[in-house]
Design a protein around this motif. Structure first.
Motif, PDB file in Angstrom:
ATOM      1  N   HIS A  29     -80.692  99.958  -3.933  1.00 31.13           N
ATOM      2  CA  HIS A  29     -81.769  99.889  -2.948  1.00 31.13           C
ATOM      3  C   HIS A  29     -83.152  99.645  -3.541  1.00 31.13           C
ATOM      4  O   HIS A  29     -83.985  98.986  -2.903  1.00 31.13           O
ATOM      5  CB  HIS A  29     -81.793 101.166  -2.105  1.00 31.13           C
ATOM      6  CG  HIS A  29     -80.635 101.254  -1.173  1.00 31.13           C
ATOM      7  ND1 HIS A  29     -79.739 102.274  -1.205  1.00 31.13           N
ATOM      8  CD2 HIS A  29     -80.213 100.426  -0.179  1.00 31.13           C
ATOM      9  CE1 HIS A  29     -78.823 102.084  -0.285  1.00 31.13           C
ATOM     10  NE2 HIS A  29     -79.082 100.975   0.343  1.00 31.13           N
ATOM     11  N   TRP A  62     -78.616  92.390  -0.802  1.00 34.13           N
ATOM     12  CA  TRP A  62     -78.088  93.325   0.189  1.00 34.13           C
ATOM     13  C   TRP A  62     -76.660  92.957   0.568  1.00 34.13           C
ATOM     14  O   TRP A  62     -75.777  93.806   0.631  1.00 34.13           O
ATOM     15  CB  TRP A  62     -79.001  93.342   1.408  1.00 34.13           C
ATOM     16  CG  TRP A  62     -78.430  94.052   2.593  1.00 34.13           C
ATOM     17  CD1 TRP A  62     -78.140  93.501   3.798  1.00 34.13           C
ATOM     18  CD2 TRP A  62     -78.087  95.434   2.697  1.00 34.13           C
ATOM     19  NE1 TRP A  62     -77.628  94.455   4.639  1.00 34.13           N
ATOM     20  CE2 TRP A  62     -77.593  95.652   3.980  1.00 34.13           C
ATOM     21  CE3 TRP A  62     -78.146  96.504   1.822  1.00 34.13           C
ATOM     22  CZ2 TRP A  62     -77.158  96.887   4.424  1.00 34.13           C
ATOM     23  CZ3 TRP A  62     -77.720  97.745   2.255  1.00 34.13           C
ATOM     24  CH2 TRP A  62     -77.231  97.926   3.541  1.00 34.13           C
ATOM     25  N   GLU A  63     -76.417  91.675   0.825  1.00 34.62           N
ATOM     26  CA  GLU A  63     -75.080  91.236   1.221  1.00 34.62           C
ATOM     27  C   GLU A  63     -74.062  91.437   0.101  1.00 34.62           C
ATOM     28  O   GLU A  63     -72.895  91.702   0.367  1.00 34.62           O
ATOM     29  CB  GLU A  63     -75.120  89.786   1.678  1.00 34.62           C
ATOM     30  CG  GLU A  63     -75.834  89.625   3.014  1.00 34.62           C
ATOM     31  CD  GLU A  63     -76.093  88.183   3.399  1.00 34.62           C
ATOM     32  OE1 GLU A  63     -75.916  87.283   2.553  1.00 34.62           O
ATOM     33  OE2 GLU A  63     -76.483  87.957   4.558  1.00 34.62           O
ATOM     34  N   ARG A  66     -73.344  95.369   0.228  1.00 32.43           N
ATOM     35  CA  ARG A  66     -73.196  96.019   1.529  1.00 32.43           C
ATOM     36  C   ARG A  66     -71.868  96.756   1.673  1.00 32.43           C
ATOM     37  O   ARG A  66     -71.810  97.849   2.223  1.00 32.43           O
ATOM     38  CB  ARG A  66     -73.362  95.021   2.665  1.00 32.43           C
ATOM     39  CG  ARG A  66     -73.492  95.714   4.014  1.00 32.43           C
ATOM     40  CD  ARG A  66     -73.528  94.731   5.152  1.00 32.43           C
ATOM     41  NE  ARG A  66     -73.816  95.359   6.413  1.00 32.43           N
ATOM     42  CZ  ARG A  66     -73.026  96.217   7.040  1.00 32.43           C
ATOM     43  NH1 ARG A  66     -71.887  96.585   6.499  1.00 32.43           N
ATOM     44  NH2 ARG A  66     -73.367  96.736   8.200  1.00 32.43           N
ATOM     45  N   LYS A  67     -70.787  96.185   1.176  1.00 29.46           N
ATOM     46  CA  LYS A  67     -69.471  96.837   1.324  1.00 29.46           C
ATOM     47  C   LYS A  67     -69.425  98.172   0.580  1.00 29.46           C
ATOM     48  O   LYS A  67     -68.895  99.150   1.091  1.00 29.46           O
ATOM     49  CB  LYS A  67     -68.359  95.923   0.846  1.00 29.46           C
ATOM     50  CG  LYS A  67     -68.113  94.763   1.778  1.00 29.46           C
ATOM     51  CD  LYS A  67     -66.970  93.900   1.309  1.00 29.46           C
ATOM     52  CE  LYS A  67     -66.788  92.721   2.258  1.00 29.46           C
ATOM     53  NZ  LYS A  67     -65.718  91.849   1.815  1.00 29.46           N
ATOM     54  N   ALA A  70     -71.482 100.651   2.466  1.00 34.83           N
ATOM     55  CA  ALA A  70     -70.792 101.065   3.697  1.00 34.83           C
ATOM     56  C   ALA A  70     -69.776 102.167   3.435  1.00 34.83           C
ATOM     57  O   ALA A  70     -69.488 102.975   4.321  1.00 34.83           O
ATOM     58  CB  ALA A  70     -70.106  99.865   4.338  1.00 34.83           C
ATOM     59  N   LEU A  78     -77.004 100.935   8.238  1.00 34.23           N
ATOM     60  CA  LEU A  78     -76.607  99.612   7.751  1.00 34.23           C
ATOM     61  C   LEU A  78     -76.769  98.560   8.845  1.00 34.23           C
ATOM     62  O   LEU A  78     -77.237  97.451   8.594  1.00 34.23           O
ATOM     63  CB  LEU A  78     -75.154  99.630   7.276  1.00 34.23           C
ATOM     64  CG  LEU A  78     -74.813 100.629   6.181  1.00 34.23           C
ATOM     65  CD1 LEU A  78     -73.354 100.492   5.779  1.00 34.23           C
ATOM     66  CD2 LEU A  78     -75.700 100.460   4.992  1.00 34.23           C
ATOM     67  N   ASP A  82     -79.193  95.263   8.860  1.00 33.96           N
ATOM     68  CA  ASP A  82     -78.731  93.911   9.205  1.00 33.96           C
ATOM     69  C   ASP A  82     -79.572  93.308  10.324  1.00 33.96           C
ATOM     70  O   ASP A  82     -79.938  92.129  10.275  1.00 33.96           O
ATOM     71  CB  ASP A  82     -77.255  93.944   9.619  1.00 33.96           C
ATOM     72  CG  ASP A  82     -76.324  94.210   8.448  1.00 33.96           C
ATOM     73  OD1 ASP A  82     -76.723  93.927   7.298  1.00 33.96           O
ATOM     74  OD2 ASP A  82     -75.201  94.686   8.687  1.00 33.96           O
TER      75      ASP A  82
END
Length: 126
Positions: A29, A62-63, A66-67, A70, A78, A82
């Motif tokens: 982050h 970020w993409e 992201r998983k 999550a 999240l 987005d």
């Protein structure tokens, strides 16, 4: 006595996992938040192309992560991130530099808050 050691080992493992996830979230982050801060500053100072590139870089980062995020974090946050990135894209296309700058600053603060949410603290353990 054997059961005590099993409990201690489990506690140590969980503590290490908590510390590891805190470090990972901060590592993910913090750069995104800094890129968005830089994009905000660039948009305000009139360097529109630089602001777009920095914001696009933050979105790509970020993409990529992201998983993993999550798996650990609250999904509402999240989805909010987005949605805010989608709003940034809309503001870019419209050429709204001031609104874009404000949106970048808000998103940067949100990523700082996401990192703090995962901080390994007594309050988060409760």
């Amino acid at each position: 006595m054997k059961r005590l050691w099993i409990g201690v080992v489990i506690l140590v493992i969980l503590s290490l996992l908590g510390i590891g996830s805190t470090l990972a979230m901060e590592k993910i982050h913090a750069p995104i938040a800094r890129q968005l801060e830089s994009a905000s500053e660039a948009a305000v100072s009139g360097h529109w192309q630089e602001a777009r590139i920095l914001a696009a870089g933050a979105k790509v980062r970020w993409e990529q992560h992201r998983k993993f995020v999550a798996c650990i974090s609250n999904h509402e946050a999240l989805e909010a991130a987005d949605a805010r990135f989608a709003r940034l894209s809309t503001l870019q296309e419209a050429g709204e530099s001031i609104a874009f700058s404000v949106a970048c600053a808000e998103l940067s603060a949100m990523f700082d808050a996401l990192a703090d949410m995962q901080d390994f603290s007594l309050q988060n353990l409760m």
